[in-house]
Design a protein around this motif. Structure first.
Motif, PDB file in Angstrom:
ATOM      1  N   VAL A 205     -11.598  55.749   0.299  1.00 19.99           N
ATOM      2  CA  VAL A 205     -11.630  55.818   1.755  1.00 19.99           C
ATOM      3  C   VAL A 205     -12.972  55.257   2.208  1.00 19.99           C
ATOM      4  CG1 VAL A 205     -11.399  57.272   3.801  1.00 19.99           C
ATOM      5  CG2 VAL A 205     -10.221  57.923   1.687  1.00 19.99           C
ATOM      6  N   LEU A 206     -12.940  54.378   3.225  1.00 19.27           N
ATOM      7  CA  LEU A 206     -14.159  53.756   3.755  1.00 19.27           C
ATOM      8  C   LEU A 206     -14.578  54.438   5.054  1.00 19.27           C
ATOM      9  CD1 LEU A 206     -13.074  51.636   1.728  1.00 19.27           C
ATOM     10  CD2 LEU A 206     -13.882  49.856   3.294  1.00 19.27           C
ATOM     11  N   PHE A 207     -15.891  54.630   5.207  1.00 20.58           N
ATOM     12  CA  PHE A 207     -16.451  55.276   6.390  1.00 20.58           C
ATOM     13  C   PHE A 207     -17.524  54.393   7.010  1.00 20.58           C
ATOM     14  CE2 PHE A 207     -14.671  58.722   4.028  1.00 20.58           C
ATOM     15  CZ  PHE A 207     -14.308  59.692   4.963  1.00 20.58           C
ATOM     16  N   SER A 208     -17.577  54.411   8.339  1.00 20.08           N
ATOM     17  CA  SER A 208     -18.673  53.762   9.060  1.00 20.08           C
ATOM     18  C   SER A 208     -19.842  54.734   9.140  1.00 20.08           C
ATOM     19  CB  SER A 208     -18.218  53.374  10.467  1.00 20.08           C
ATOM     20  OG  SER A 208     -19.333  53.086  11.290  1.00 20.08           O
ATOM     21  N   MET A 209     -21.029  54.249   8.790  1.00 17.85           N
ATOM     22  CA  MET A 209     -22.242  55.056   8.869  1.00 17.85           C
ATOM     23  C   MET A 209     -22.990  54.836  10.180  1.00 17.85           C
ATOM     24  SD  MET A 209     -22.930  56.806   5.948  1.00 17.85           S
ATOM     25  CE  MET A 209     -24.704  56.834   5.690  1.00 17.85           C
ATOM     26  N   ASN A 210     -22.706  53.725  10.865  1.00 27.87           N
ATOM     27  CA  ASN A 210     -23.496  53.296  12.020  1.00 27.87           C
ATOM     28  C   ASN A 210     -22.560  52.918  13.161  1.00 27.87           C
ATOM     29  OD1 ASN A 210     -25.182  52.091  13.861  1.00 27.87           O
ATOM     30  ND2 ASN A 210     -26.052  50.598  12.430  1.00 27.87           N
ATOM     31  N   LYS A 211     -22.637  53.635  14.260  1.00 29.05           N
ATOM     32  CA  LYS A 211     -21.731  53.363  15.375  1.00 29.05           C
ATOM     33  C   LYS A 211     -21.958  51.988  15.988  1.00 29.05           C
ATOM     34  CE  LYS A 211     -24.587  55.919  18.715  1.00 29.05           C
ATOM     35  NZ  LYS A 211     -24.599  57.067  19.664  1.00 29.05           N
ATOM     36  N   GLU A 212     -23.152  51.414  15.789  1.00 32.24           N
ATOM     37  CA  GLU A 212     -23.454  50.101  16.358  1.00 32.24           C
ATOM     38  C   GLU A 212     -22.661  48.990  15.664  1.00 32.24           C
ATOM     39  OE1 GLU A 212     -25.203  49.758  19.066  1.00 32.24           O
ATOM     40  OE2 GLU A 212     -25.632  51.913  19.111  1.00 32.24           O
ATOM     41  N   THR A 213     -22.344  49.165  14.392  1.00 27.57           N
ATOM     42  CA  THR A 213     -21.608  48.129  13.646  1.00 27.57           C
ATOM     43  C   THR A 213     -20.185  48.571  13.304  1.00 27.57           C
ATOM     44  OG1 THR A 213     -22.483  48.983  11.537  1.00 27.57           O
ATOM     45  CG2 THR A 213     -23.707  47.201  12.618  1.00 27.57           C
ATOM     46  N   ARG A 214     -19.787  49.719  13.811  1.00 25.91           N
ATOM     47  CA  ARG A 214     -18.473  50.291  13.463  1.00 25.91           C
ATOM     48  C   ARG A 214     -17.327  49.346  13.806  1.00 25.91           C
ATOM     49  NH1 ARG A 214     -18.816  55.831  15.456  1.00 25.91           N
ATOM     50  NH2 ARG A 214     -20.141  55.894  13.605  1.00 25.91           N
ATOM     51  N   GLY A 215     -17.406  48.709  14.968  1.00 29.14           N
ATOM     52  CA  GLY A 215     -16.323  47.832  15.394  1.00 29.14           C
ATOM     53  C   GLY A 215     -16.128  46.653  14.460  1.00 29.14           C
ATOM     54  N   LEU A 216     -17.205  46.162  13.853  1.00 28.56           N
ATOM     55  CA  LEU A 216     -17.095  45.027  12.935  1.00 28.56           C
ATOM     56  C   LEU A 216     -16.260  45.395  11.719  1.00 28.56           C
ATOM     57  CD1 LEU A 216     -20.789  43.720  13.033  1.00 28.56           C
ATOM     58  CD2 LEU A 216     -18.806  42.812  14.266  1.00 28.56           C
ATOM     59  N   TYR A 217     -16.467  46.604  11.206  1.00 29.33           N
ATOM     60  CA  TYR A 217     -15.692  47.049  10.040  1.00 29.33           C
ATOM     61  C   TYR A 217     -14.263  47.421  10.446  1.00 29.33           C
ATOM     62  CZ  TYR A 217     -20.005  46.978   7.382  1.00 29.33           C
ATOM     63  OH  TYR A 217     -21.154  46.563   6.751  1.00 29.33           O
ATOM     64  N   GLY A 218     -14.121  47.967  11.640  1.00 28.47           N
ATOM     65  CA  GLY A 218     -12.785  48.308  12.117  1.00 28.47           C
ATOM     66  C   GLY A 218     -11.886  47.089  12.216  1.00 28.47           C
ATOM     67  N   LYS A 219     -12.473  45.932  12.553  1.00 26.88           N
ATOM     68  CA  LYS A 219     -11.687  44.707  12.683  1.00 26.88           C
ATOM     69  C   LYS A 219     -11.121  44.246  11.345  1.00 26.88           C
ATOM     70  CE  LYS A 219     -14.012  42.961  16.825  1.00 26.88           C
ATOM     71  NZ  LYS A 219     -14.942  41.947  17.388  1.00 26.88           N
ATOM     72  N   LEU A 220     -11.746  44.640  10.235  1.00 23.12           N
ATOM     73  CA  LEU A 220     -11.199  44.286   8.925  1.00 23.12           C
ATOM     74  C   LEU A 220      -9.787  44.831   8.771  1.00 23.12           C
ATOM     75  CD1 LEU A 220     -14.269  45.084   6.631  1.00 23.12           C
ATOM     76  CD2 LEU A 220     -13.493  42.818   7.351  1.00 23.12           C
ATOM     77  N   PHE A 221      -9.580  46.046   9.270  1.00 24.44           N
ATOM     78  CA  PHE A 221      -8.268  46.682   9.167  1.00 24.44           C
ATOM     79  C   PHE A 221      -7.327  46.173  10.243  1.00 24.44           C
ATOM     80  CE2 PHE A 221     -11.269  49.416   7.041  1.00 24.44           C
ATOM     81  CZ  PHE A 221     -10.582  49.821   5.913  1.00 24.44           C
ATOM     82  N   LEU A 222      -7.845  45.997  11.460  1.00 15.73           N
ATOM     83  CA  LEU A 222      -7.003  45.520  12.548  1.00 15.73           C
ATOM     84  C   LEU A 222      -6.469  44.116  12.276  1.00 15.73           C
ATOM     85  CD1 LEU A 222      -9.041  46.745  15.651  1.00 15.73           C
ATOM     86  CD2 LEU A 222      -6.872  47.661  14.830  1.00 15.73           C
ATOM     87  N   ARG A 223      -7.280  43.276  11.657  1.00 16.13           N
ATOM     88  CA  ARG A 223      -6.889  41.881  11.409  1.00 16.13           C
ATOM     89  C   ARG A 223      -6.268  41.682  10.031  1.00 16.13           C
ATOM     90  NH1 ARG A 223     -12.427  39.093  13.857  1.00 16.13           N
ATOM     91  NH2 ARG A 223     -11.991  39.533  16.065  1.00 16.13           N
ATOM     92  N   GLY A 224      -6.204  42.743   9.235  1.00 15.66           N
ATOM     93  CA  GLY A 224      -5.613  42.627   7.906  1.00 15.66           C
ATOM     94  C   GLY A 224      -6.425  41.782   6.951  1.00 15.66           C
ATOM     95  N   THR A 225      -7.754  41.754   7.129  1.00 18.15           N
ATOM     96  CA  THR A 225      -8.604  40.936   6.263  1.00 18.15           C
ATOM     97  C   THR A 225      -9.257  41.761   5.160  1.00 18.15           C
ATOM     98  OG1 THR A 225     -10.404  41.181   7.887  1.00 18.15           O
ATOM     99  CG2 THR A 225      -9.059  39.180   8.005  1.00 18.15           C
ATOM    100  N   ILE A 226      -8.748  42.940   4.902  1.00 21.56           N
ATOM    101  CA  ILE A 226      -9.191  43.747   3.774  1.00 21.56           C
ATOM    102  C   ILE A 226      -7.999  43.909   2.838  1.00 21.56           C
ATOM    103  CG2 ILE A 226      -8.742  45.905   5.061  1.00 21.56           C
ATOM    104  CD1 ILE A 226     -11.098  47.118   3.427  1.00 21.56           C
ATOM    105  N   ALA A 227      -8.200  43.588   1.574  1.00 29.36           N
ATOM    106  CA  ALA A 227      -7.122  43.675   0.579  1.00 29.36           C
ATOM    107  C   ALA A 227      -7.162  45.045  -0.082  1.00 29.36           C
ATOM    108  CB  ALA A 227      -7.276  42.572  -0.460  1.00 29.36           C
TER     109      ALA A 227
END
Length: 307
Positions: free
Chosen positions: A141-163
């Motif tokens: 399970v992946l967690f965001s540590m920093n709310k300032e960059t959270r959206g960048l990691y969230g987009k990996l899942f939204l765009r399906g760019t994480i395998a």
């Protein structure tokens, strides 16, 4: 009495008019919590809206509106074994969780969830899961540590760019004639709210499934979810006729029973691969948590299925 230090959130789903009263919705959505308890929580200001204002029993139901409340349980079960942190920096944390530990507070679990245990371990109250896996499922399970960059990691899942790669065991009397499948269908909430069912309509769930070994009536699969619907892999495996070993929900809902630590659901979130949106580095993480009688690990090599 256990009371969460952190609020839980629920979104009011889209439903047909006339909309229900919020109290009616909460009582139906959480059948294990007495309706009178929800009423007391509302009357004492313990259920709040997105502006942190207390709602009342007359607050109108607005689809997509979020409500916040602090979970309370009389007695909280202890979940063993512990999780393991595989990676941590200022932006990201990757953990491997054991079976039967929820990612976020649910049911009788408040502090005994992966999120709150990691908040305690790291001292970071801004920690937020970027995705979730079932309570019964083990693995990454992946967690965001920093709310300032959270959206960048969230987009990996939204765009399906994480395998994502999962592994599962199923008990089968004969070896399947096929070794690879692509499953595409539409999943929606079942009549029992915590289950998922296949319905007609536009496809919203896709999985690739590969048989990598079969022996002693056990089949070892690799699973690749291309979307992230609730219970997607469990439903897709069940639909193929290869229900995952020790699955208490699919294909049939079994009677409620205590968690069996010796026989957990044989589904593991094994690997994630992605390009880090902050550093630009290629990232790959793998869970070493074993399956029961793990065929690949027991032999030390991958054995191709034979027919």
């Amino acid at each position: 009495m256990g009371i969460s230090k952190y609020p839980s959130c629920i979104s009011l789903p889209r439903v047909a008019k006339p909309y229900p009263a919020i109290l009616d919705f909460l009582a139906q959505r959480f059948p294990g919590i007495d309706r009178a308890l929800w009423e007391r929580r509302i009357l004492t200001g313990k259920v709040r809206d997105e502006a942190d204002a207390p709602i009342t029993c007359e607050t109108p139901y607005l689809p997509q509106k979020r409500l916040f409340y602090f979970r309370e349980v009389a007695e909280e079960p202890l979940v063993l074994p512990r999780e393991k942190i595989l990676f941590q920096n200022d932006e990201l944390l990757v953990a491997c969780k054991p079976p039967f530990l929820p990612v976020t507070p649910s049911g009788p679990y408040v502090d005994e969830c992966l999120l709150n245990r990691l908040r305690l371990t790291t001292g970071n109250n801004n920690l937020v899961p970027l995705h979730r896996i079932d309570r019964e499922t083990s693995g990454l399970v992946l967690f965001s540590m920093n709310k300032e960059t959270r959206g960048l990691y969230g987009k990996l899942f939204l765009r399906g760019t994480i395998a994502k790669t999962y592994e599962a065991l199923a008990e089968l009397t004969t070896c399947p004639e096929q070794s690879e499948w692509t499953v595409e269908n539409r999943l929606a909430e079942a009549e029992v709210w915590f289950r998922t069912q296949v319905v007609t309509g536009v496809v919203n769930a896709r999985s690739r499934i590969k048989l990598i070994d079969y022996r002693d009536s056990r089949a070892h699969f690799q699973l690749y979810p291309l979307t992230g619907k609730k219970h997607q892999l469990r439903v897709h495996m069940s639909g193929l006729g290869y229900g995952i070993l020790n699955d208490r929900y699919y294909p049939e809902l079994l009677p409620k029973q205590p968690d069996d630590l010796d026989n957990p659901l044989q589904l593991i979130a094994r690997k994630v691969q992605f390009k880090d949106p902050v550093s630009g580095r290629a990232m790959e993480f793998t869970s070493e948590r074993p399956l029961l009688n793990d065929l690949t690990r027991k032999t030390g090599e991958e054995k191709k299925p034979s027919h």
